[in-house]
Scaffold this motif. Structure first.
Motif, PDB file in Angstrom:
ATOM      1  N   ALA A 573       0.993   2.947 -25.180  1.00  0.00           N
ATOM      2  CA  ALA A 573      -0.405   2.508 -25.133  1.00  0.00           C
ATOM      3  C   ALA A 573      -0.493   1.009 -25.399  1.00  0.00           C
ATOM      4  O   ALA A 573       0.164   0.476 -26.298  1.00  0.00           O
ATOM      5  CB  ALA A 573      -1.229   3.276 -26.154  1.00  0.00           C
ATOM      6  N   LEU A 574      -1.336   0.321 -24.599  1.00  0.00           N
ATOM      7  CA  LEU A 574      -1.476  -1.136 -24.730  1.00  0.00           C
ATOM      8  C   LEU A 574      -2.812  -1.551 -25.316  1.00  0.00           C
ATOM      9  O   LEU A 574      -3.007  -2.720 -25.640  1.00  0.00           O
ATOM     10  CB  LEU A 574      -1.294  -1.801 -23.359  1.00  0.00           C
ATOM     11  N   GLY A 575      -3.761  -0.628 -25.424  1.00  0.00           N
ATOM     12  CA  GLY A 575      -5.078  -0.963 -25.970  1.00  0.00           C
ATOM     13  C   GLY A 575      -5.427  -0.064 -27.138  1.00  0.00           C
ATOM     14  O   GLY A 575      -4.556   0.578 -27.735  1.00  0.00           O
ATOM     15  N   ASP A 576      -6.707  -0.013 -27.476  1.00  0.00           N
ATOM     16  CA  ASP A 576      -7.183   0.837 -28.573  1.00  0.00           C
ATOM     17  C   ASP A 576      -7.698   2.181 -28.068  1.00  0.00           C
ATOM     18  O   ASP A 576      -8.146   3.005 -28.853  1.00  0.00           O
ATOM     19  CB  ASP A 576      -8.297   0.117 -29.344  1.00  0.00           C
ATOM     20  N   GLN A 577      -7.696   2.376 -26.761  1.00  0.00           N
ATOM     21  CA  GLN A 577      -8.119   3.640 -26.167  1.00  0.00           C
ATOM     22  C   GLN A 577      -6.999   4.159 -25.261  1.00  0.00           C
ATOM     23  O   GLN A 577      -6.372   3.368 -24.557  1.00  0.00           O
ATOM     24  CB  GLN A 577      -9.392   3.446 -25.315  1.00  0.00           C
ATOM     25  N   PRO A 578      -6.699   5.439 -25.235  1.00  0.00           N
ATOM     26  CA  PRO A 578      -7.306   6.534 -26.007  1.00  0.00           C
ATOM     27  C   PRO A 578      -6.663   6.708 -27.382  1.00  0.00           C
ATOM     28  O   PRO A 578      -6.995   7.638 -28.106  1.00  0.00           O
ATOM     29  CB  PRO A 578      -7.027   7.751 -25.131  1.00  0.00           C
ATOM     30  N   CYS A 579      -5.689   5.833 -27.735  1.00  0.00           N
ATOM     31  CA  CYS A 579      -5.076   5.876 -29.064  1.00  0.00           C
ATOM     32  C   CYS A 579      -4.663   4.453 -29.427  1.00  0.00           C
ATOM     33  O   CYS A 579      -4.899   3.506 -28.667  1.00  0.00           O
ATOM     34  CB  CYS A 579      -3.879   6.829 -29.090  1.00  0.00           C
ATOM     35  N   ASP A 580      -4.028   4.283 -30.571  1.00  0.00           N
ATOM     36  CA  ASP A 580      -3.693   2.939 -31.048  1.00  0.00           C
ATOM     37  C   ASP A 580      -2.624   2.276 -30.188  1.00  0.00           C
ATOM     38  O   ASP A 580      -1.754   2.957 -29.612  1.00  0.00           O
ATOM     39  CB  ASP A 580      -3.190   3.018 -32.495  1.00  0.00           C
ATOM     40  N   ARG A 581      -2.680   0.969 -30.123  1.00  0.00           N
ATOM     41  CA  ARG A 581      -1.685   0.184 -29.392  1.00  0.00           C
ATOM     42  C   ARG A 581      -0.294   0.441 -29.979  1.00  0.00           C
ATOM     43  O   ARG A 581      -0.104   0.490 -31.199  1.00  0.00           O
ATOM     44  CB  ARG A 581      -2.030  -1.304 -29.496  1.00  0.00           C
ATOM     45  N   GLY A 582       0.683   0.612 -29.098  1.00  0.00           N
ATOM     46  CA  GLY A 582       2.062   0.827 -29.525  1.00  0.00           C
ATOM     47  C   GLY A 582       2.452   2.291 -29.663  1.00  0.00           C
ATOM     48  O   GLY A 582       3.633   2.593 -29.863  1.00  0.00           O
ATOM     49  N   GLU A 583       1.467   3.206 -29.565  1.00  0.00           N
ATOM     50  CA  GLU A 583       1.788   4.636 -29.645  1.00  0.00           C
ATOM     51  C   GLU A 583       2.553   5.066 -28.388  1.00  0.00           C
ATOM     52  O   GLU A 583       2.251   4.627 -27.274  1.00  0.00           O
ATOM     53  CB  GLU A 583       0.510   5.472 -29.763  1.00  0.00           C
ATOM     54  N   ASN A 584       3.547   5.938 -28.571  1.00  0.00           N
ATOM     55  CA  ASN A 584       4.238   6.541 -27.429  1.00  0.00           C
ATOM     56  C   ASN A 584       3.362   7.656 -26.862  1.00  0.00           C
ATOM     57  O   ASN A 584       3.068   8.634 -27.558  1.00  0.00           O
ATOM     58  CB  ASN A 584       5.588   7.109 -27.857  1.00  0.00           C
ATOM     59  N   ARG A 600       4.136  12.884 -31.856  1.00  0.00           N
ATOM     60  CA  ARG A 600       3.646  13.340 -33.150  1.00  0.00           C
ATOM     61  C   ARG A 600       4.306  12.561 -34.273  1.00  0.00           C
ATOM     62  O   ARG A 600       5.497  12.274 -34.230  1.00  0.00           O
ATOM     63  CB  ARG A 600       3.945  14.831 -33.295  1.00  0.00           C
ATOM     64  N   HIS A 601       3.515  12.237 -35.297  1.00  0.00           N
ATOM     65  CA  HIS A 601       4.067  11.575 -36.466  1.00  0.00           C
ATOM     66  C   HIS A 601       4.842  12.576 -37.296  1.00  0.00           C
ATOM     67  O   HIS A 601       4.833  13.776 -37.043  1.00  0.00           O
ATOM     68  CB  HIS A 601       2.941  10.944 -37.303  1.00  0.00           C
ATOM     69  N   LYS A 602       5.504  12.108 -38.326  1.00  0.00           N
ATOM     70  CA  LYS A 602       6.368  12.959 -39.144  1.00  0.00           C
ATOM     71  C   LYS A 602       5.589  14.144 -39.687  1.00  0.00           C
ATOM     72  O   LYS A 602       4.492  14.008 -40.210  1.00  0.00           O
ATOM     73  CB  LYS A 602       6.956  12.153 -40.306  1.00  0.00           C
TER      74      LYS A 602
END
Length: 760
Positions: A573-584, A600-602
């Motif tokens: 993800a490169l923006g704030d939608q649909p999730c935070d920037r940097g999320e896989n 998924r996080h830990k």
């Protein structure tokens, strides 16, 4: 009821008083109210004082449990801390230290459990130190969970959880095993499982061994005379103990040599005495006649090499050029077919069709009787071996296939019993063609999934592995594995078509059955064509199930008969939608919607139910399931120094007043951006009924949208994302703490934290 608390809470609709000294309320009796003391520590001077003066004492979990259910406080003649063991009835065996047992009994009572001196059907759990004793044996027979004393201590330590699996008495506890007659690979497997299930192993002949497990099919003579303290058992005892998850009784599985007195007596009972030589000659003549008769086809060919199993695949069922696997055997027919003085070629092939059909029905019966029905049986010792969904996946429509082929076999048997050249073989197949269409596709299309499920369950579930070991060794299986037996329905229809072709060759042109046989062959080809077409659809459906299992929180409405998976893309993800920037982020493109999920996080591990079937946590977390009609434009972002391999979606959800921008960077090199965007646009166009799919793509400068891929993998960027996640957690915790209603009376920080924990 007035409740005098040694902890603070405002969450119950009952008058209460806070106090740090129980003596001021515990010295006198109040005839107007019943006094109940709530303590957090059952090992304190306050507890000892109240217990000595016979006051009613409960723990905070009891109060919160009753408040949540809007129930009155449960009455107990003993101090009751929690309801962890409510409705549990425990029995103890093997204890020699009375003080230790007394302490465990008190803890059980504090958690709401009851103790029974004698073992009976009312006992729900047996707490044991060893696998010896009458109580242990009764518990195994009745399927009662057998646990170690540590279970009670751990349950008291944590109060609110169950710990049966972790502290269950393993089947080989206090057992030292040795193995005789097994291959090195099998022996290593059994030794590994011995350790896993609480036992030890030594070499054959070691005096410390309690059991010697023998491969009874290969061992004809024991290398030494066993002592009275050594159990010499068949391998079925070993696998049966693992399957039951408890040590099986040895008396049913004792190994006996072929020349032992018991075996000699059994053989002597089978011997027939003949009073004169005429009977001997007559029997010899009958035996020779039997041996010279044409042997029938056995349902079980010689066992293949292990590699052959893995090389099997469904392939195209329309290719019926390969002949079915058959071999000579000695299995007699269940019903004798008439022996004509001059057997025609047409009769011979029809008889072969009947014999193979009879053998096939026997195989299906073996699958159901030895494997499916026992796995479905209720009240299995140690709980269910497999979950119902796994049983359904493995066996599918085998019962339906068995039913239709049993009727085909009976019709063929009746035809051969009253044979004439004008009797129609083709009509029998035509009669059941519709039922074959219904029964076969569900099984054949999911056969690969069935095989994968067997392999996975055998690896992950020791009891299922033991179940297969026991049943696959039985004569009914013909030394074949369950997977090898289940491949037979996949092979059956092509082999029937070949035999019908052969019967047609030996049918004269003026015989009415010739045309009927042609129709029967065509009907089988239609069934197999139907299977191949359905197989392609089914593979798409299977992929949807895989997505549902892989994505935590995936909406149930994703499962639809008209939906199929088209593309899977890994992105960042490169923006704030649909999730935070940097999320896989993983994008699953279906023919009419787009499932968006992030890595998924830990996951924090929790204690699981002892008998429930658990699966590993899904690796992805659901974000949104978006209809393709909500995508207004697909943006192909030009590669620049600041932005590489990126794209964006202009989305307009019905709940939003303005368009949203979802921007992503493709992760990895396996996905070609141009091909992915064209595929996406084509399905968007199909959904909104537009023919100009390519017009949906627009090439755009990423700077105009403030989209950048720069520094995505830098340490600073990762730290920023970590701080953002931590900030979210802290805000959530602060919000939760503020939501708590604190009592007006001043309390210490320690009391606040204790109350917060109890509320949680």
């Amino acid at each position: 009821i007035f409740v005098y608390l040694a902890f603070c809470t405002d969450d119950i609709n009952t008058p209460f008083i806070m106090t740090d000294s129980v003596q001021e309320f515990g010295d006198g009796e109040n005839t107007e109210f019943e006094t109940v003391f709530v303590l957090t520590d059952f090992d304190s001077p306050e507890y000892n004082y109240l217990y000595k003066h016979e006051h009613r004492i409960v723990g905070p979990p009891v109060v919160l449990h009753c408040a949540a259910k809007d129930e009155p406080l449960q009455f107990s003649c003993r101090p009751l801390y929690s309801t962890t063991m409510l409705n549990l009835s425990l029995c103890f065996t093997g204890f020699r230290n009375k003080e230790e047992m007394k302490n465990l009994v008190n803890l059980v009572h504090h958690m709401g459990g009851t103790i029974r001196k004698d073992f009976s059907t009312k006992v729900t759990h047996l707490v044991a130190y060893s696998t010896h004793g009458e109580k242990y044996r009764l518990a195994v027979c009745m399927g009662t969970p057998i646990l170690t004393p540590s279970w009670i201590l751990k349950a008291w330590e944590r109060r609110d959880d169950e710990f049966r699996t972790e502290f269950k008495v393993p089947p080989f506890q206090d057992c030292v095993l040795s193995f005789l007659g097994f291959s090195e690979e099998e022996k290593a497997n059994m030794e590994e499982r011995t350790l896993k299930h609480g036992g030890m192993y030594l070499e054959v002949g070691n005096e410390r061994c309690t059991h010697m497990v023998v491969e009874e099919n290969l061992v004809k003579e024991l290398p030494f005379s066993p002592s009275k303290n050594l159990f010499v058992v068949k391998q079925e005892w070993f696998w049966g103990s693992i399957q039951m998850d408890a040590r099986a009784g040895e008396s049913m599985y004792l190994y006996e040599k072929n020349d032992s007195p018991a075996m000699k007596r059994a053989v002597s009972l089978l011997s027939l005495t003949t009073p004169n030589s005429n009977r001997k000659r007559r029997r010899l003549k009958d035996t020779l006649a039997q041996l010279t008769k044409e042997t029938e086809i056995s349902p079980f060919p010689p066992r293949k090499r292990p590699s052959a199993e893995h090389s099997l695949s469904i392939g195209s069922l329309l290719d019926i050029s390969n002949t079915p696997e058959t071999c000579k055997g000695s299995k007699p027919s269940k019903s004798s077919t008439p022996v004509l003085s001059k057997q025609s070629a047409r009769w011979q092939v029809s008889k072969e069709l009947y014999q193979t059909e009879s053998n096939y029905v026997d195989i299906l019966s073996t699958i159901l009787q030895l494997f499916k029905h026992p796995l479905e049986k209720e009240g299995q010792v140690g709980g269910p071996i497999l979950a119902q969904e796994e049983i359904k996946t493995i066996f599918g429509s085998i019962p339906d296939i068995y039913e239709v082929h049993t009727r085909i076999k009976n019709d063929l048997e009746e035809l051969l019993t009253d044979w004439s050249e004008n009797r129609s073989v083709g009509n029998i197949i035509l009669k059941y063609s519709k039922e074959l269409v219904k029964a076969y596709p569900p099984f054949v299309n999911f056969f690969e999934m069935s095989k994968e499920t067997i392999v996975r369950c055998e690896k992950q579930k020791p009891r299922f592995h033991a179940f297969l070991k026991i049943n696959q060794a039985k004569p009914e299986c013909g030394r074949q594995t369950l997977v090898e037996l289940l491949i037979r329905p996949v092979q059956r229809l092509p082999s029937v078509a070949l035999l019908l072709n052969d019967i047609k060759k030996h049918t004269s042109d003026d015989n009415p059955d010739k045309i009927t046989l042609e129709k029967a062959i065509e009907s089988l080809k239609e069934v197999m064509t139907h299977i191949n077409e359905d197989k392609r659809k089914t593979e798409g459906q299977k992929q949807i199930f895989d997505v549902v299992y892989e994505v935590d929180g995936c909406p149930a409405n994703l499962l639809s008969s008209h939906r199929s998976l088209v593309y899977r893309v890994e992105t960042i993800a490169l923006g704030d939608q649909p999730c935070d920037r940097g999320e896989n982020v993983t994008l699953f493109l279906f023919n009419d919607c787009l499932e968006i999920a992030r890595k998924r996080h830990k996951v924090i591990n929790t204690f699981k139910s002892p008998l429930g079937q658990t699966r590993p946590p899904p690796p992805l977390k659901h974000i949104a399931l978006m209809p393709l009609s909500q995508i207004r434009r697909v943006l192909d972002l030009q590669d620049t120094e600041e932005c590489v391999n990126a794209f964006a979606l202009v989305v307009r959800p019905p709940t939003e007043q303005e368009n949203l921008l979802f921007s992503f960077q493709l992760a990895g090199e396996e996905t070609v951006k141009s091909a992915w965007l064209r595929t996406l646009c084509r399905h968007v166009a199909n959904t909104i009924c537009r023919a100009d799919a390519e017009d949906l793509i627009q090439c755009t400068d990423p700077d105009s949208l403030q989209v950048s891929t720069k520094d995505m993998d830098s340490t600073l960027s990762k730290a920023s994302r970590a701080i953002k996640k931590t900030s979210k957690k802290v805000k959530a915790e602060e919000k939760w703490m503020k939501s708590l209603v604190w009592p007006k009376k001043k309390v210490s920080l320690k009391q606040k934290l204790m109350s917060a924990v109890m509320f949680d």
